[in-house]
Write a protein that holds these residues in place. Structure first.
Motif, PDB file in Angstrom:
ATOM      1  N   VAL A 105      28.810  68.128  89.857  1.00 36.22           N
ATOM      2  CA  VAL A 105      28.952  67.446  91.769  1.00 36.22           C
ATOM      3  C   VAL A 105      27.736  66.965  92.531  1.00 36.22           C
ATOM      4  N   GLY A 106      26.956  67.617  91.538  1.00 36.22           N
ATOM      5  CA  GLY A 106      25.655  67.296  92.544  1.00 36.22           C
ATOM      6  C   GLY A 106      24.604  68.750  91.930  1.00 36.22           C
ATOM      7  N   VAL A 107      23.159  67.989  92.997  1.00 32.08           N
ATOM      8  CA  VAL A 107      21.783  69.301  92.472  1.00 32.08           C
ATOM      9  C   VAL A 107      21.713  70.071  93.681  1.00 32.08           C
ATOM     10  N   ARG A 108      21.294  70.868  93.684  1.00 33.11           N
ATOM     11  CA  ARG A 108      20.259  72.018  94.457  1.00 33.11           C
ATOM     12  C   ARG A 108      19.168  72.750  93.556  1.00 33.11           C
ATOM     13  N   ALA A 109      17.784  72.888  94.948  1.00 34.71           N
ATOM     14  CA  ALA A 109      16.808  73.023  94.137  1.00 34.71           C
ATOM     15  C   ALA A 109      16.140  74.093  95.622  1.00 34.71           C
ATOM     16  N   ALA A 110      16.000  74.535  95.338  1.00 32.22           N
ATOM     17  CA  ALA A 110      15.070  76.165  95.661  1.00 32.22           C
ATOM     18  C   ALA A 110      12.988  76.107  95.197  1.00 32.22           C
ATOM     19  N   LEU A 111      12.602  76.481  96.555  1.00 25.25           N
ATOM     20  CA  LEU A 111      11.247  76.381  96.735  1.00 25.25           C
ATOM     21  C   LEU A 111      11.207  77.959  96.763  1.00 25.25           C
ATOM     22  N   ILE A 112      10.574  78.807  94.957  1.00 24.82           N
ATOM     23  CA  ILE A 112      10.861  80.420  95.562  1.00 24.82           C
ATOM     24  C   ILE A 112       9.414  80.808  94.713  1.00 24.82           C
ATOM     25  N   ASN A 113       9.293  81.985  95.746  1.00 26.68           N
ATOM     26  CA  ASN A 113       7.940  82.175  95.690  1.00 26.68           C
ATOM     27  C   ASN A 113       7.379  82.919  95.094  1.00 26.68           C
ATOM     28  N   LEU A 114       6.390  83.681  94.169  1.00 27.01           N
ATOM     29  CA  LEU A 114       6.316  84.956  93.196  1.00 27.01           C
ATOM     30  C   LEU A 114       7.304  86.146  92.888  1.00 27.01           C
ATOM     31  N   ALA A 115       8.077  86.383  95.089  1.00 31.04           N
ATOM     32  CA  ALA A 115       8.073  87.961  95.365  1.00 31.04           C
ATOM     33  C   ALA A 115       9.960  87.210  95.237  1.00 31.04           C
ATOM     34  N   GLY A 116      10.699  86.327  94.041  1.00 29.84           N
ATOM     35  CA  GLY A 116      11.248  85.726  94.373  1.00 29.84           C
ATOM     36  C   GLY A 116      12.271  85.639  95.595  1.00 29.84           C
ATOM     37  N   GLU A 117      11.876  84.898  96.688  1.00 24.33           N
ATOM     38  CA  GLU A 117      11.766  84.735  97.843  1.00 24.33           C
ATOM     39  C   GLU A 117      12.070  83.004  98.105  1.00 24.33           C
ATOM     40  N   VAL A 118      13.732  83.113  98.529  1.00 23.47           N
ATOM     41  CA  VAL A 118      13.614  81.426  98.951  1.00 23.47           C
ATOM     42  C   VAL A 118      12.231  80.923 100.462  1.00 23.47           C
TER      43      VAL A 118
END
Ligand SMILES: [Zn+2]
Length: 391
Positions: free
Chosen positions: A92-105
Protein backbone atom coordinates in the motif's frame (compact mmCIF):
# COMPACT_ATOMS: atom_id res chain seq x y z
CA UNK A 1 25.12 -11.78 24.95
CA UNK A 2 28.42 -10.09 23.98
CA UNK A 3 30.60 -11.73 21.35
CA UNK A 4 34.17 -12.75 22.24
CA UNK A 5 37.21 -11.37 20.42
CA UNK A 6 40.21 -13.28 19.13
CA UNK A 7 43.85 -12.55 19.97
CA UNK A 8 45.08 -13.60 16.53
CA UNK A 9 46.35 -10.84 14.24
CA UNK A 10 44.00 -11.98 11.45
CA UNK A 11 41.05 -11.31 13.74
CA UNK A 12 41.42 -7.51 13.71
CA UNK A 13 38.28 -6.59 11.74
CA UNK A 14 36.34 -9.09 13.80
CA UNK A 15 37.68 -7.60 17.06
CA UNK A 16 36.71 -4.14 15.88
CA UNK A 17 33.17 -5.36 15.43
CA UNK A 18 33.01 -7.06 18.82
CA UNK A 19 34.34 -3.93 20.57
CA UNK A 20 31.89 -1.71 18.72
CA UNK A 21 29.05 -4.06 19.59
CA UNK A 22 30.04 -4.13 23.26
CA UNK A 23 29.99 -0.32 23.32
CA UNK A 24 26.64 -0.21 21.56
CA UNK A 25 25.03 -2.73 23.89
CA UNK A 26 26.64 -1.69 27.17
CA UNK A 27 27.85 1.90 26.76
CA UNK A 28 28.73 4.13 28.47
CA UNK A 29 31.37 1.58 29.41
CA UNK A 30 35.03 1.76 30.51
CA UNK A 31 37.89 0.18 28.51
CA UNK A 32 38.62 -2.38 31.21
CA UNK A 33 35.01 -3.57 31.23
CA UNK A 34 34.96 -3.86 27.45
CA UNK A 35 38.16 -5.94 27.60
CA UNK A 36 36.56 -8.28 30.12
CA UNK A 37 33.38 -8.65 28.10
CA UNK A 38 35.05 -9.41 24.78
CA UNK A 39 38.01 -11.37 26.19
CA UNK A 40 40.77 -9.14 24.74
CA UNK A 41 43.66 -7.35 26.44
CA UNK A 42 43.14 -3.75 27.52
CA UNK A 43 45.93 -2.69 25.12
CA UNK A 44 44.19 -4.27 22.13
CA UNK A 45 40.88 -2.73 23.14
CA UNK A 46 42.49 0.71 23.62
CA UNK A 47 44.05 0.52 20.17
CA UNK A 48 40.71 -0.32 18.53
CA UNK A 49 38.95 2.42 20.49
CA UNK A 50 41.48 5.01 19.33
CA UNK A 51 40.66 4.00 15.75
CA UNK A 52 36.91 4.17 16.36
CA UNK A 53 37.26 7.59 18.02
CA UNK A 54 39.29 8.94 15.10
CA UNK A 55 36.57 7.75 12.75
CA UNK A 56 33.98 9.52 14.88
CA UNK A 57 32.02 6.36 15.60
CA UNK A 58 32.66 6.36 19.33
CA UNK A 59 32.99 9.14 21.89
CA UNK A 60 34.45 9.06 25.38
CA UNK A 61 33.62 11.09 28.47
CA UNK A 62 35.41 11.25 31.82
CA UNK A 63 33.39 11.14 34.96
CA UNK A 64 34.11 13.62 37.73
CA UNK A 65 36.82 12.21 40.03
CA UNK A 66 35.32 10.62 43.12
CA UNK A 67 38.51 9.75 44.95
CA UNK A 68 42.20 9.49 44.21
CA UNK A 69 43.53 8.60 40.76
CA UNK A 70 42.38 9.42 37.25
CA UNK A 71 38.75 8.44 36.63
CA UNK A 72 38.22 6.09 33.67
CA UNK A 73 36.80 7.26 30.37
CA UNK A 74 33.37 5.91 29.57
CA UNK A 75 32.77 5.15 25.91
CA UNK A 76 29.57 5.26 23.95
CA UNK A 77 28.40 5.25 20.36
CA UNK A 78 28.54 8.72 18.80
CA UNK A 79 24.92 9.24 17.68
CA UNK A 80 26.01 11.71 14.99
CA UNK A 81 28.90 9.55 13.80
CA UNK A 82 26.79 8.41 10.88
CA UNK A 83 23.29 8.02 9.52
CA UNK A 84 21.36 5.46 7.57
CA UNK A 85 18.00 5.44 5.88
CA UNK A 86 15.51 2.69 6.58
CA UNK A 87 12.79 2.02 4.01
CA UNK A 88 9.69 -0.17 4.26
CA UNK A 89 7.88 -1.10 1.08
CA UNK A 90 4.42 -2.65 1.41
CA UNK A 91 1.60 -3.31 -1.06
CA UNK A 92 0.00 0.00 0.00
CA UNK A 93 2.94 2.39 0.00
CA UNK A 94 6.37 3.38 1.19
CA UNK A 95 7.67 4.57 4.57
CA UNK A 96 11.20 5.86 5.15
CA UNK A 97 13.18 7.29 8.04
CA UNK A 98 16.52 8.93 8.64
CA UNK A 99 18.18 7.22 11.59
CA UNK A 100 21.37 8.05 13.49
CA UNK A 101 24.10 5.69 14.64
CA UNK A 102 22.41 5.26 18.01
CA UNK A 103 19.28 4.04 16.21
CA UNK A 104 17.22 7.15 16.92
CA UNK A 105 14.71 8.38 14.35
CA UNK A 106 15.59 11.87 13.09
CA UNK A 107 12.68 12.14 10.65
CA UNK A 108 10.03 9.96 8.99
CA UNK A 109 8.23 10.18 5.68
CA UNK A 110 5.29 8.22 4.33
CA UNK A 111 3.63 7.91 0.93
CA UNK A 112 0.59 5.85 0.16
CA UNK A 113 0.67 4.60 -3.39
CA UNK A 114 -2.19 3.10 -5.26
CA UNK A 115 0.05 1.38 -7.70
CA UNK A 116 3.10 -0.49 -6.41
CA UNK A 117 4.91 -1.55 -9.58
CA UNK A 118 8.65 -1.78 -8.80
CA UNK A 119 9.87 1.15 -10.91
CA UNK A 120 7.10 3.43 -9.62
CA UNK A 121 7.91 2.52 -5.99
CA UNK A 122 11.64 2.91 -6.56
CA UNK A 123 11.08 6.39 -7.99
CA UNK A 124 9.16 7.34 -4.85
CA UNK A 125 11.88 5.84 -2.63
CA UNK A 126 14.49 7.89 -4.46
CA UNK A 127 12.51 11.07 -3.75
CA UNK A 128 12.14 10.19 -0.07
CA UNK A 129 15.86 9.39 0.28
CA UNK A 130 16.77 12.71 -1.35
CA UNK A 131 14.42 14.56 0.98
CA UNK A 132 15.77 12.84 4.09
CA UNK A 133 19.45 13.31 3.18
CA UNK A 134 18.91 17.05 3.01
CA UNK A 135 18.20 17.04 6.74
CA UNK A 136 21.83 16.08 7.49
CA UNK A 137 23.79 17.56 4.60
CA UNK A 138 27.14 17.32 6.33
CA UNK A 139 26.52 14.01 8.06
CA UNK A 140 28.05 10.76 6.89
CA UNK A 141 25.27 8.78 5.22
CA UNK A 142 26.30 5.15 5.44
CA UNK A 143 23.66 3.44 3.36
CA UNK A 144 20.05 2.47 2.85
CA UNK A 145 18.29 -0.63 4.15
CA UNK A 146 15.05 -1.72 2.53
CA UNK A 147 12.52 -4.06 4.11
CA UNK A 148 9.79 -5.78 2.12
CA UNK A 149 7.34 -8.64 2.57
CA UNK A 150 8.76 -12.15 2.28
CA UNK A 151 9.36 -14.91 1.70
CA UNK A 152 12.04 -14.58 -1.00
CA UNK A 153 12.54 -17.15 -3.75
CA UNK A 154 9.67 -19.49 -2.89
CA UNK A 155 7.79 -20.44 -6.04
CA UNK A 156 4.26 -20.72 -4.59
CA UNK A 157 4.49 -17.95 -1.98
CA UNK A 158 6.79 -15.13 -3.08
CA UNK A 159 5.17 -12.06 -4.62
CA UNK A 160 1.77 -13.78 -4.64
CA UNK A 161 -1.34 -12.43 -2.92
CA UNK A 162 -2.46 -9.22 -1.21
CA UNK A 163 0.12 -9.32 1.60
CA UNK A 164 3.10 -9.43 -0.78
CA UNK A 165 4.42 -7.20 -3.55
CA UNK A 166 2.80 -8.68 -6.60
CA UNK A 167 4.73 -8.22 -9.81
CA UNK A 168 8.12 -7.84 -8.12
CA UNK A 169 9.29 -11.35 -8.92
CA UNK A 170 12.81 -11.35 -10.35
CA UNK A 171 13.18 -7.57 -9.96
CA UNK A 172 16.74 -6.75 -8.83
CA UNK A 173 15.65 -4.56 -5.89
CA UNK A 174 19.01 -4.23 -4.23
CA UNK A 175 20.99 -3.38 -7.37
CA UNK A 176 18.40 -0.83 -8.53
CA UNK A 177 18.23 0.79 -5.11
CA UNK A 178 22.03 1.12 -4.92
CA UNK A 179 22.14 2.62 -8.40
CA UNK A 180 19.26 5.05 -7.87
CA UNK A 181 20.49 6.39 -4.53
CA UNK A 182 24.24 6.05 -5.06
CA UNK A 183 24.39 4.42 -1.62
CA UNK A 184 25.31 0.94 -0.40
CA UNK A 185 21.99 -0.88 -0.32
CA UNK A 186 20.71 -3.85 1.65
CA UNK A 187 17.41 -5.68 1.65
CA UNK A 188 15.62 -7.82 4.17
CA UNK A 189 12.23 -9.39 4.83
CA UNK A 190 10.18 -6.83 6.82
CA UNK A 191 9.42 -9.29 9.62
CA UNK A 192 13.15 -9.89 10.16
CA UNK A 193 13.99 -6.17 10.02
CA UNK A 194 11.36 -5.54 12.71
CA UNK A 195 12.67 -8.39 14.88
CA UNK A 196 16.12 -6.85 14.58
CA UNK A 197 14.79 -3.40 15.52
CA UNK A 198 13.15 -4.88 18.60
CA UNK A 199 16.27 -6.84 19.52
CA UNK A 200 18.54 -3.78 19.22
CA UNK A 201 16.39 -1.01 20.60
CA UNK A 202 13.45 -2.58 22.42
CA UNK A 203 12.43 -5.49 24.59
CA UNK A 204 15.12 -7.67 23.00
CA UNK A 205 17.93 -5.82 24.76
CA UNK A 206 17.18 -7.61 28.00
CA UNK A 207 16.05 -10.99 26.71
CA UNK A 208 18.14 -14.04 25.90
CA UNK A 209 15.50 -15.88 23.95
CA UNK A 210 12.29 -14.35 22.69
CA UNK A 211 9.91 -14.87 19.82
CA UNK A 212 9.09 -11.79 17.78
CA UNK A 213 5.57 -11.94 16.36
CA UNK A 214 5.20 -9.53 13.46
CA UNK A 215 1.72 -8.13 12.91
CA UNK A 216 1.77 -6.30 9.60
CA UNK A 217 -0.22 -6.56 6.41
CA UNK A 218 0.67 -10.24 6.74
CA UNK A 219 1.72 -12.22 9.80
CA UNK A 220 5.22 -13.51 10.49
CA UNK A 221 7.59 -14.27 13.29
CA UNK A 222 11.07 -15.23 14.28
CA UNK A 223 12.90 -16.71 17.24
CA UNK A 224 15.71 -14.47 18.49
CA UNK A 225 18.30 -16.54 20.34
CA UNK A 226 21.14 -14.77 22.22
CA UNK A 227 20.73 -11.77 19.96
CA UNK A 228 20.70 -13.76 16.73
CA UNK A 229 17.66 -14.17 14.49
CA UNK A 230 17.13 -17.83 13.64
CA UNK A 231 16.18 -17.79 10.00
CA UNK A 232 16.35 -21.39 8.81
CA UNK A 233 18.51 -22.83 6.05
CA UNK A 234 17.25 -20.47 3.35
CA UNK A 235 16.37 -17.40 5.38
CA UNK A 236 12.60 -17.84 5.11
CA UNK A 237 11.75 -19.32 8.51
CA UNK A 238 9.02 -17.20 10.03
CA UNK A 239 6.05 -17.52 7.69
CA UNK A 240 3.82 -18.09 10.67
CA UNK A 241 0.99 -16.52 8.70
CA UNK A 242 0.85 -19.58 6.48
CA UNK A 243 0.27 -22.07 9.27
CA UNK A 244 -3.00 -23.69 8.17
CA UNK A 245 -4.74 -23.49 11.54
CA UNK A 246 -8.34 -23.43 10.31
CA UNK A 247 -9.37 -26.74 8.71
CA UNK A 248 -11.23 -26.11 5.44
CA UNK A 249 -10.89 -22.39 6.10
CA UNK A 250 -10.54 -19.57 3.64
CA UNK A 251 -8.49 -20.14 0.52
CA UNK A 252 -5.03 -18.55 0.71
CA UNK A 253 -2.96 -17.34 -2.26
CA UNK A 254 -0.22 -19.78 -1.17
CA UNK A 255 -2.45 -22.62 -2.34
CA UNK A 256 -3.56 -23.91 1.08
CA UNK A 257 -6.71 -23.24 3.08
CA UNK A 258 -7.23 -21.74 6.51
CA UNK A 259 -3.88 -19.94 6.79
CA UNK A 260 -3.51 -17.85 9.93
CA UNK A 261 -2.94 -14.54 8.15
CA UNK A 262 -6.25 -14.88 6.32
CA UNK A 263 -7.74 -14.04 9.75
CA UNK A 264 -4.97 -12.49 11.81
CA UNK A 265 -3.25 -9.61 9.96
CA UNK A 266 -3.87 -6.02 8.90
CA UNK A 267 -5.04 -7.31 5.56
CA UNK A 268 -7.64 -9.49 7.33
CA UNK A 269 -8.61 -6.62 9.62
CA UNK A 270 -9.40 -4.38 6.67
CA UNK A 271 -11.17 -7.06 4.66
CA UNK A 272 -13.26 -8.53 7.50
CA UNK A 273 -14.10 -5.21 9.21
CA UNK A 274 -15.87 -4.16 6.03
CA UNK A 275 -18.41 -6.96 6.49
CA UNK A 276 -18.50 -7.81 10.23
CA UNK A 277 -17.16 -4.58 11.78
CA UNK A 278 -14.11 -4.10 14.01
CA UNK A 279 -15.59 -5.94 17.02
CA UNK A 280 -16.63 -8.79 14.79
CA UNK A 281 -13.10 -9.07 13.49
CA UNK A 282 -11.65 -9.03 17.01
CA UNK A 283 -13.99 -11.87 17.98
CA UNK A 284 -12.84 -13.90 14.96
CA UNK A 285 -9.14 -13.15 15.31
CA UNK A 286 -8.62 -13.50 19.08
CA UNK A 287 -9.02 -17.33 19.22
CA UNK A 288 -6.49 -17.59 16.39
CA UNK A 289 -4.01 -15.39 18.22
CA UNK A 290 -4.48 -17.71 21.20
CA UNK A 291 -3.78 -20.73 18.96
CA UNK A 292 -0.76 -19.02 17.39
CA UNK A 293 0.68 -18.30 20.82
CA UNK A 294 0.31 -21.91 21.97
CA UNK A 295 1.94 -23.09 18.75
CA UNK A 296 4.90 -20.74 19.18
CA UNK A 297 5.34 -21.54 22.86
CA UNK A 298 5.15 -25.29 22.45
CA UNK A 299 7.61 -25.18 19.55
CA UNK A 300 10.17 -22.76 20.97
CA UNK A 301 9.59 -22.29 24.72
CA UNK A 302 10.73 -18.62 24.62
CA UNK A 303 11.13 -16.31 27.64
CA UNK A 304 8.28 -14.30 26.17
CA UNK A 305 6.57 -13.50 22.88
CA UNK A 306 6.89 -9.87 21.77
CA UNK A 307 4.18 -8.76 19.36
CA UNK A 308 4.59 -5.65 17.22
CA UNK A 309 5.04 -4.26 13.72
CA UNK A 310 3.03 -1.84 11.59
CA UNK A 311 -0.22 -2.52 13.51
CA UNK A 312 -1.69 0.40 15.50
CA UNK A 313 -1.28 0.19 19.28
CA UNK A 314 -5.02 0.30 20.17
CA UNK A 315 -5.79 -2.55 17.74
CA UNK A 316 -3.11 -4.69 19.36
CA UNK A 317 -4.25 -3.80 22.87
CA UNK A 318 -7.82 -4.77 22.03
CA UNK A 319 -6.76 -8.04 20.43
CA UNK A 320 -4.54 -9.07 23.34
CA UNK A 321 -7.32 -8.32 25.77
CA UNK A 322 -9.73 -10.47 23.77
CA UNK A 323 -7.21 -13.34 23.64
CA UNK A 324 -7.35 -13.70 27.45
CA UNK A 325 -7.46 -16.11 29.15
CA UNK A 326 -4.55 -17.64 27.23
CA UNK A 327 -4.66 -21.34 26.40
CA UNK A 328 -2.42 -23.96 28.03
CA UNK A 329 1.15 -24.49 26.85
CA UNK A 330 4.67 -25.27 28.11
CA UNK A 331 4.97 -21.58 28.97
CA UNK A 332 2.40 -21.86 31.73
CA UNK A 333 4.84 -22.02 34.64
CA UNK A 334 4.05 -21.15 38.23
CA UNK A 335 7.37 -19.34 38.74
CA UNK A 336 7.29 -17.26 35.58
CA UNK A 337 7.81 -13.51 36.04
CA UNK A 338 7.47 -12.16 32.51
CA UNK A 339 4.10 -12.11 30.78
CA UNK A 340 3.67 -14.77 28.11
CA UNK A 341 2.98 -12.16 25.45
CA UNK A 342 3.97 -8.47 25.53
CA UNK A 343 3.57 -5.54 23.21
CA UNK A 344 6.65 -4.27 21.36
CA UNK A 345 8.58 -1.39 22.92
CA UNK A 346 9.77 -0.02 19.57
CA UNK A 347 6.29 -0.14 18.06
CA UNK A 348 5.66 0.87 14.48
CA UNK A 349 9.23 2.11 13.92
CA UNK A 350 10.76 -1.35 14.40
CA UNK A 351 10.89 -2.14 10.68
CA UNK A 352 12.52 1.19 9.74
CA UNK A 353 15.03 1.13 12.59
CA UNK A 354 15.93 -2.49 11.87
CA UNK A 355 16.30 -1.79 8.15
CA UNK A 356 18.62 1.15 8.87
CA UNK A 357 20.69 -1.00 11.26
CA UNK A 358 21.13 -3.46 8.44
CA UNK A 359 22.81 -0.76 6.34
CA UNK A 360 24.96 0.46 9.24
CA UNK A 361 26.30 -2.99 10.00
CA UNK A 362 26.69 -3.89 6.35
CA UNK A 363 28.89 -0.84 5.77
CA UNK A 364 30.88 -0.70 9.00
CA UNK A 365 31.74 -4.37 9.07
CA UNK A 366 31.50 -5.72 5.53
CA UNK A 367 32.47 -9.35 5.00
CA UNK A 368 32.51 -9.94 8.71
CA UNK A 369 28.88 -10.55 9.41
CA UNK A 370 26.79 -8.07 11.22
CA UNK A 371 27.94 -5.38 13.56
CA UNK A 372 25.17 -6.25 15.94
CA UNK A 373 25.59 -10.00 16.23
CA UNK A 374 26.90 -12.87 14.13
CA UNK A 375 24.79 -12.79 10.99
CA UNK A 376 21.97 -11.36 13.03
CA UNK A 377 21.20 -8.93 10.29
CA UNK A 378 22.26 -10.07 6.89
CA UNK A 379 19.56 -12.38 5.67
CA UNK A 380 19.96 -14.89 2.88
CA UNK A 381 19.44 -12.27 0.20
CA UNK A 382 22.36 -10.12 1.30
CA UNK A 383 24.62 -13.09 1.83
CA UNK A 384 24.15 -14.26 -1.74
CA UNK A 385 25.18 -10.84 -3.00
CA UNK A 386 27.95 -9.51 -0.74
CA UNK A 387 27.69 -5.99 0.56
CA UNK A 388 30.97 -4.66 -0.72
CA UNK A 389 30.14 -4.21 -4.39
CA UNK A 390 27.01 -2.18 -3.77
CA UNK A 391 28.42 1.30 -4.51
ZN1 LIG B 1 -1.19 -19.43 3.04
Amino acid sequence: MTLKGTNQESGRPYNRRTVLEAIRLHGPIARGDIAKRVGLTVQTVSYIIRELELEGLVVGARELPKGRGVPPTFLKINPDGGYAIGVHVTPVGVRAALINLAGEVIARRERRLRQMKPERALGEIKRLVTELRKLRRRGRLLGVGLAMPGPFDVESMSFVGPTTLEGWKGFPVRERLAKLTGLPAFIEIDMAAAALGERLYGAGRNLHEFYYLYFGLGLGGCLVHEGVLLRGAFGNAGELGHLPLVPDGEACPCGNRGCLERYLSLEALERRSASVGFDGWVAEAAPLLRAALVTIENLFDPETVVIGGPVEEPVLARLLEAAEPLAHSVSERRERKKPRITRSVVGRDAVLRGAAALAVSGVLSPRHGSLFGPDAVNGAFNRVQPATEAA
